[in-house]
Scaffold this motif. Structure first.
Motif, PDB file in Angstrom:
ATOM      1  N   PRO B  12      55.283   2.119   4.134  1.00 56.11           N
ATOM      2  CA  PRO B  12      54.060   2.909   3.865  1.00 56.11           C
ATOM      3  C   PRO B  12      53.896   4.081   4.832  1.00 56.11           C
ATOM      4  CG  PRO B  12      53.576   0.562   3.789  1.00 56.11           C
ATOM      5  CD  PRO B  12      54.960   0.691   4.347  1.00 56.11           C
ATOM      6  N   ARG B  16      54.155   8.043   3.964  1.00 60.73           N
ATOM      7  CA  ARG B  16      53.022   8.933   4.275  1.00 60.73           C
ATOM      8  C   ARG B  16      53.506  10.136   5.103  1.00 60.73           C
ATOM      9  NH1 ARG B  16      49.558   5.209   6.322  1.00 60.73           N
ATOM     10  NH2 ARG B  16      50.621   5.281   8.304  1.00 60.73           N
ATOM     11  N   LEU B 118      53.541  16.678  15.428  1.00 59.43           N
ATOM     12  CA  LEU B 118      52.176  16.324  15.043  1.00 59.43           C
ATOM     13  C   LEU B 118      52.164  15.152  14.047  1.00 59.43           C
ATOM     14  CD1 LEU B 118      49.391  18.852  14.399  1.00 59.43           C
ATOM     15  CD2 LEU B 118      49.807  17.151  12.677  1.00 59.43           C
ATOM     16  N   LEU B 119      53.058  15.223  13.073  1.00 58.04           N
ATOM     17  CA  LEU B 119      53.057  14.181  12.040  1.00 58.04           C
ATOM     18  C   LEU B 119      53.612  12.854  12.564  1.00 58.04           C
ATOM     19  CD1 LEU B 119      54.137  16.235   8.894  1.00 58.04           C
ATOM     20  CD2 LEU B 119      51.850  15.566   9.607  1.00 58.04           C
ATOM     21  N   ARG B 121      53.354  11.807  15.639  1.00 56.63           N
ATOM     22  CA  ARG B 121      52.331  11.217  16.501  1.00 56.63           C
ATOM     23  C   ARG B 121      51.265  10.509  15.657  1.00 56.63           C
ATOM     24  NH1 ARG B 121      51.314   8.452  20.920  1.00 56.63           N
ATOM     25  NH2 ARG B 121      49.060   8.239  21.022  1.00 56.63           N
ATOM     26  N   GLU B 122      50.970  11.080  14.509  1.00 57.89           N
ATOM     27  CA  GLU B 122      49.986  10.444  13.617  1.00 57.89           C
ATOM     28  C   GLU B 122      50.475   9.071  13.153  1.00 57.89           C
ATOM     29  OE1 GLU B 122      46.848  11.406  12.755  1.00 57.89           O
ATOM     30  OE2 GLU B 122      47.208  12.870  14.334  1.00 57.89           O
ATOM     31  N   PHE B 125      53.950   7.090  17.103  1.00 62.16           N
ATOM     32  CA  PHE B 125      55.111   7.074  17.993  1.00 62.16           C
ATOM     33  C   PHE B 125      54.698   7.426  19.421  1.00 62.16           C
ATOM     34  CE2 PHE B 125      57.367   7.302  13.991  1.00 62.16           C
ATOM     35  CZ  PHE B 125      58.411   6.425  14.228  1.00 62.16           C
ATOM     36  N   ALA B 126      55.374   6.781  20.375  1.00 60.28           N
ATOM     37  CA  ALA B 126      55.097   7.025  21.785  1.00 60.28           C
ATOM     38  C   ALA B 126      55.727   8.352  22.216  1.00 60.28           C
ATOM     39  CB  ALA B 126      55.670   5.882  22.626  1.00 60.28           C
ATOM     40  N   TYR B 127      55.271   8.864  23.344  1.00 65.42           N
ATOM     41  CA  TYR B 127      55.767  10.158  23.823  1.00 65.42           C
ATOM     42  C   TYR B 127      57.289  10.148  24.016  1.00 65.42           C
ATOM     43  CZ  TYR B 127      51.154  12.262  24.658  1.00 65.42           C
ATOM     44  OH  TYR B 127      49.910  12.815  24.507  1.00 65.42           O
ATOM     45  N   GLY B 142      52.718  15.958  25.746  1.00 68.30           N
ATOM     46  CA  GLY B 142      51.261  16.111  25.724  1.00 68.30           C
ATOM     47  C   GLY B 142      50.854  17.565  25.516  1.00 68.30           C
ATOM     48  N   THR B 143      51.502  18.447  26.262  1.00 65.86           N
ATOM     49  CA  THR B 143      51.183  19.877  26.153  1.00 65.86           C
ATOM     50  C   THR B 143      51.478  20.403  24.750  1.00 65.86           C
ATOM     51  OG1 THR B 143      51.739  20.157  28.483  1.00 65.86           O
ATOM     52  CG2 THR B 143      51.699  22.152  27.132  1.00 65.86           C
ATOM     53  N   LEU B 145      51.788  18.711  22.004  1.00 70.51           N
ATOM     54  CA  LEU B 145      50.958  18.059  20.998  1.00 70.51           C
ATOM     55  C   LEU B 145      49.563  18.694  20.939  1.00 70.51           C
ATOM     56  CD1 LEU B 145      50.893  15.747  18.955  1.00 70.51           C
ATOM     57  CD2 LEU B 145      50.194  14.215  20.806  1.00 70.51           C
ATOM     58  N   ALA B 146      48.987  18.906  22.115  1.00 68.40           N
ATOM     59  CA  ALA B 146      47.651  19.527  22.154  1.00 68.40           C
ATOM     60  C   ALA B 146      47.709  20.917  21.511  1.00 68.40           C
ATOM     61  CB  ALA B 146      47.165  19.620  23.601  1.00 68.40           C
ATOM     62  N   ARG B 147      48.775  21.642  21.819  1.00 65.80           N
ATOM     63  CA  ARG B 147      48.919  22.994  21.269  1.00 65.80           C
ATOM     64  C   ARG B 147      49.080  22.941  19.740  1.00 65.80           C
ATOM     65  NH1 ARG B 147      53.813  25.839  23.896  1.00 65.80           N
ATOM     66  NH2 ARG B 147      52.719  25.195  25.775  1.00 65.80           N
ATOM     67  N   ARG B 149      48.092  20.613  17.656  1.00 70.58           N
ATOM     68  CA  ARG B 149      46.826  20.231  17.000  1.00 70.58           C
ATOM     69  C   ARG B 149      45.850  21.392  16.987  1.00 70.58           C
ATOM     70  NH1 ARG B 149      46.406  14.372  19.871  1.00 70.58           N
ATOM     71  NH2 ARG B 149      47.309  13.108  18.205  1.00 70.58           N
TER      72      ARG B 149
END
Lengths: 252, 162
Positions: B12, B16, B118-119, B121-122, B125-127, B142-143, B145-147, B149
């Motif tokens: 699933p 997705r 981005l997808l 992480r949704e 999945f870990a860093y 982290g950097t 990903l924030a960017r 989003r």
């Protein structure tokens, strides 16, 4: 922590990626720093908005059972394409059995009158060039490919799987199994026991096979009687979209 | 790891992810299935986390290799309008289709790496796994990903304002 953490570190903190000691330092800093708390809140908001927006795109996945069946079927198709290469590396035997042996076997299942719908040889040959199907038997997957009147029964065997093939007169039956499997042959019968191994056991039945039964762990999965071939185990074949479909059955 | 258990747990989410990545349910179904077929065919071994990451990676490659993402996205918008549920009013269908199109446009503004990040992480999945998937150090995730989003939500807002 006296310096402000960079945005990426705050993001990692938010995602639970910061380990215990630096995490505690980060929390102390956040308690004291309104600016970083605001940035953290905005990152959290971004994450939530992203997740919400993406959910709009989502579609219901295909039914699990059908999807799993498709994966098995696609694999069977792929396996049949590369079958020749695998046979070359697998321990392989070719057994030619004489006519009429099986007739002497009392209680032989191939003497029975089979019931239920069957697929005729004519139908198999008009369906070509290739029809594959599969059925999960617990952890052992069985697939049947019918092509030009030949039947290839492929068993993706888990350890301790044994396969019985009962035969009448057959010009040629080819059986291949993982190296180290045990073979026993008798009158009208081949038994393959993979023991502790796992791998593909492939039984190829020529179009000339008159009577043949293939059992997996004692369960009849495929049989051929004259011009009729059936895939059993309590299921009946149905034709759909130019192929033969066998509903998945329960465990063995 | 039992195939059936793995299939039920991963399918699933992988589907997705592929829908979100391709914007095409048919292509997503193909890629998801192809990943599982390759897993079976190559007899890949590993623990659950490793196999799950492998499946996502293969599905991503399948989608990329077919090089049809943009084509499919455009084709989908034209040829596959959202099918209405029987009780759904026409206005609701239209509104939903517009929202879906807006999300897809916003996704398409991201470069491939950011979109994948981005997808994935949704899907939780870990860093470390994300870093492996996009070829960067876990400490940079982290950097990025924030960017990603921020770009995504900004693009989404801009699209809604138009």
């Amino acid at each position: 922590m006296t310096q402000h953490p960079v945005e990426g570190t705050l993001q990692a903190y938010l995602d639970g990626e910061i380990q215990s000691e630096p995490r505690e330092a980060m929390e102390r800093h956040l308690e004291a720093c309104r600016e970083c708390r605001a940035l953290l809140a905005s990152l959290d908001d971004l994450a939530n908005r992203t997740a919400r927006a993406l959910r709009v795109v989502d579609r219901e996945p295909p039914a699990m059972e059908a999807a799993r069946w498709e994966a098995r079927r696609a694999r069977a198709a792929h396996r049949s394409r590369s079958h020749g290469r695998r046979v070359a590396v697998a321990a392989s035997i070719v057994l030619l059995l004489g006519a009429g042996w099986v007739a002497a076997m009392p209680g032989s299942p191939i003497r029975r009158l089979w019931e239920g719908d069957a697929v005729t040889q004519d139908r198999i040959e008009t369906l070509g060039p290739s029809v594959e199907d599969s059925l999960d038997q617990g952890r052992t997957a069985v697939s049947v490919q019918l092509e030009e009147g030949r039947a290839t029964v492929s068993i993706e065997a888990a350890p301790s799987t044994w396969i019985d093939v009962r035969l009448s007169e057959i010009e040629g039956v080819r059986v291949s199994a993982p190296a180290g499997s045990r073979f026993e042959t008798g009158s009208g019968r081949i038994q393959i026991d993979v023991g502790g191994l796992e791998g593909d056991v492939i039984v190829e039945l020529s179009r000339d096979a008159v009577l043949a039964d293939v059992f997996v762990r004692g369960r009849l999965v495929y049989q051929k009687s004259g011009v009729e071939a059936s895939y059993l185990g309590g299921t009946e074949a149905e034709t759909r979209d130019g192929s033969i479909r066998f509903p998945a059955g329960g465990g063995p | 790891m039992n195939f059936d258990e793995l299939f039920e747990d991963v399918y699933p989410g992988l589907y997705r992810y592929c829908v979100r990545l391709t914007a095409d349910p048919d292509a997503a179904e193909d890629a998801t299935q192809e990943a599982f077929v390759r897993l079976l065919d190559r007899r890949v071994q590993g623990d659950f986390a490793g196999l799950r990451a492998w499946l996502f990676k293969v599905a991503t490659h399948v989608i990329r290799d077919r090089a049809r993402v943009e084509t499919n996205r455009a084709r989908l918008l034209q040829a596959h309008p959202i099918r209405p549920a029987s009780e759904e009013a026409a206005d609701d269908v239209l509104e939903r289709a517009e929202r879906v199109a807006a999300v897809r446009r916003a996704l398409s503004t991201l470069d491939e790496r950011d979109r994948t990040l981005l997808l994935l992480r949704e899907e939780g999945f870990a860093y470390r796994e994300l870093g492996d998937a996009i070829g960067v150090q876990a400490t940079s995730v982290g950097t990025l990903l924030a960017r990603a989003r921020r770009r995504f939500t900004e693009a989404l807002s801009e699209g809604e304002e138009k």
